[in-house]
Design a protein around this motif. Structure first.
Motif, PDB file in Angstrom:
ATOM      1  N   TRP A 126       0.836  -1.200   0.000  1.00 10.51           N
ATOM      2  CA  TRP A 126       0.000   0.000   0.000  1.00 10.51           C
ATOM      3  C   TRP A 126       0.872   1.252   0.000  1.00 10.51           C
ATOM      4  CZ3 TRP A 126      -4.707  -0.857  -1.386  1.00 10.51           C
ATOM      5  CH2 TRP A 126      -5.339  -2.058  -1.037  1.00 10.51           C
ATOM      6  N   PRO A 130      -2.450   1.360   5.427  1.00 11.19           N
ATOM      7  CA  PRO A 130      -3.739   0.743   5.103  1.00 11.19           C
ATOM      8  C   PRO A 130      -4.789   0.977   6.179  1.00 11.19           C
ATOM      9  CG  PRO A 130      -2.088  -0.931   5.657  1.00 11.19           C
ATOM     10  CD  PRO A 130      -1.373   0.388   5.620  1.00 11.19           C
ATOM     11  N   CYS A 133     -10.482  -0.874   5.365  1.00  2.02           N
ATOM     12  CA  CYS A 133     -11.051  -1.248   4.072  1.00  2.02           C
ATOM     13  C   CYS A 133     -10.004  -1.766   3.078  1.00  2.02           C
ATOM     14  CB  CYS A 133     -11.780  -0.050   3.457  1.00  2.02           C
ATOM     15  SG  CYS A 133     -10.727   1.426   3.302  1.00  2.02           S
ATOM     16  N   CYS A 134      -8.738  -1.537   3.356  1.00  4.49           N
ATOM     17  CA  CYS A 134      -7.680  -1.922   2.405  1.00  4.49           C
ATOM     18  C   CYS A 134      -7.363  -3.403   2.554  1.00  4.49           C
ATOM     19  CB  CYS A 134      -6.417  -1.092   2.637  1.00  4.49           C
ATOM     20  SG  CYS A 134      -6.668   0.682   2.478  1.00  4.49           S
ATOM     21  N   GLN A 135      -8.124  -4.222   1.879  1.00  2.00           N
ATOM     22  CA  GLN A 135      -7.959  -5.671   1.989  1.00  2.00           C
ATOM     23  C   GLN A 135      -7.340  -6.206   0.710  1.00  2.00           C
ATOM     24  OE1 GLN A 135      -8.542  -7.490   4.718  1.00  2.00           O
ATOM     25  NE2 GLN A 135      -9.204  -5.651   5.818  1.00  2.00           N
ATOM     26  N   LYS A 136      -6.347  -7.086   0.882  1.00  2.00           N
ATOM     27  CA  LYS A 136      -5.637  -7.635  -0.295  1.00  2.00           C
ATOM     28  C   LYS A 136      -6.610  -8.316  -1.257  1.00  2.00           C
ATOM     29  CE  LYS A 136      -1.184  -8.552  -0.932  1.00  2.00           C
ATOM     30  NZ  LYS A 136       0.065  -9.281  -1.047  1.00  2.00           N
ATOM     31  N   ILE A 139      -8.573  -5.905  -3.777  1.00  2.00           N
ATOM     32  CA  ILE A 139      -7.868  -4.895  -4.567  1.00  2.00           C
ATOM     33  C   ILE A 139      -8.503  -4.769  -5.944  1.00  2.00           C
ATOM     34  CG2 ILE A 139      -5.670  -4.355  -5.694  1.00  2.00           C
ATOM     35  CD1 ILE A 139      -4.259  -5.704  -3.309  1.00  2.00           C
ATOM     36  N   ARG A 146      -5.961  -0.410  -6.834  1.00  2.00           N
ATOM     37  CA  ARG A 146      -6.285   0.451  -5.687  1.00  2.00           C
ATOM     38  C   ARG A 146      -7.328  -0.207  -4.793  1.00  2.00           C
ATOM     39  NH1 ARG A 146      -7.481   5.673  -7.636  1.00  2.00           N
ATOM     40  NH2 ARG A 146      -6.319   5.157  -9.507  1.00  2.00           N
ATOM     41  N   CYS A 147      -7.526   0.393  -3.613  1.00  2.00           N
ATOM     42  CA  CYS A 147      -8.611  -0.040  -2.727  1.00  2.00           C
ATOM     43  C   CYS A 147      -9.902   0.556  -3.274  1.00  2.00           C
ATOM     44  CB  CYS A 147      -8.358   0.455  -1.303  1.00  2.00           C
ATOM     45  SG  CYS A 147      -9.779   0.177  -0.204  1.00  2.00           S
TER      46      CYS A 147
END
Ligand code: OAD
Length: 243
Positions: A126, A130, A133-136, A139, A146-147
């Motif tokens: 990232w 992160p 909400c920034c979950q692999k 993506i 991007r997230c």
């Protein structure tokens, strides 16, 4: 020259090998500065490989890395990478490998414990810290990916100009440079610090410093010996067993 250098290697107790982009040139990976050809010729690496450049032109910088990533995936370790890995396997613990390269070719050749000071181009992470909400898994693909919720961008997991090096690797590299009695500096222009400073650390601590590079480098004055030879030619000759 070769026989004297082979003797230096044979009698060394602790070797550090510091590699740069020239190490992979004979695998077909353009060196960092040579990579800025064709479409990229108009750019200066110091302008492209920075966080500010990425924030300004994420698609442009992402595409540059994506092209390099694809090129690297198509090539193989060369005789130089293989000679180092074979030496490390024959003499466990005697040679510490420090690389500025992000191409993973030393690792693919089988070198154990590579200290990769500038990260790995095959990975990304990232750009901003992160959030939940920034979950692999979620993506959103794109240039760059991007997230989908907050728009946080993925970025290549390499060290850009102006960024800190990974601390654990840097500390281990410095300790190895201080403790070695032979440092081989292979395929680096010696212009980017702190990596380039490791040659001076080794010299200051009493090690013999040998440069392998077909061209002049910014570290030539630090070295006891400069061997104008390519990595894939020199390393098998230096590191192979006698006979
Ligand atoms: P450079 O591209 O600055 O230098 C490559 C060196 O390899 C030059 O000194 C060439 O003479 C030499 N060379 C070319 N072909 C060779 C061969 N076949 N065998 C041996 N040497 C050869 O690359 P680096 O010194 O690695 O950092 O650059 C250091 C850092 O600058 C890179 O890791 C990158 C860049 O900024 C980051 O991305 C943080």
């Amino acid at each position: 020259m070769v026989e004297a250098l082979r003797e230096t290697v044979r009698s060394a107790r602790a070797i550090v090998l510091l590699s740069g982009a020239g190490m992979s040139a004979e695998s077909g990976v353009p060196t960092f500065r040579d990579a800025l050809t064709g479409l990229w010729a108009q750019f200066d690496p110091q302008q492209l490989a920075t966080e500010a450049a990425y924030r300004r032109s994420p698609a442009l910088v992402w595409d540059w890395y994506a092209e390099r990533r694809e090129a690297i995936a198509r090539v193989l370790p060369n005789a130089g990478h293989r000679a180092i890995a074979a030496y490390q396997q024959r003499h466990p613990g005697r040679l510490t490998l420090i690389t500025q390269n992000v191409d993973g070719l030393h690792q693919r050749a089988g070198s154990p414990g590579v200290l990769a000071l500038h990260g790995n181009i095959a990975e990304d992470r990232w750009l901003d810290a992160p959030r939940a909400c920034c979950q692999k898994e979620a993506i959103e693909p794109g240039r760059p990916p991007r997230c989908p919720v907050c728009g946080n961008l993925r970025r290549p997991a390499v060290v850009w100009f102006g960024e800190m090096l990974p601390q654990a690797e840097l500390v281990a590299a410095q300790a190895a440079a201080e403790a070695c009695d032979l440092m081989l500096v292979v395929g680096t222009s010696g212009e980017v610090y702190p990596a380039a400073g490791l040659a001076g650390v080794a010299r200051h601590a009493g090690a013999r410093v040998v440069i392998v590079n077909p061209h002049e480098t910014a570290l030539d004055d630090v070295a006891h010996v400069t061997w104008r030879q390519t990595a894939a030619q020199a390393l098998p000759a230096l590191l192979a067993e006698p006979g």
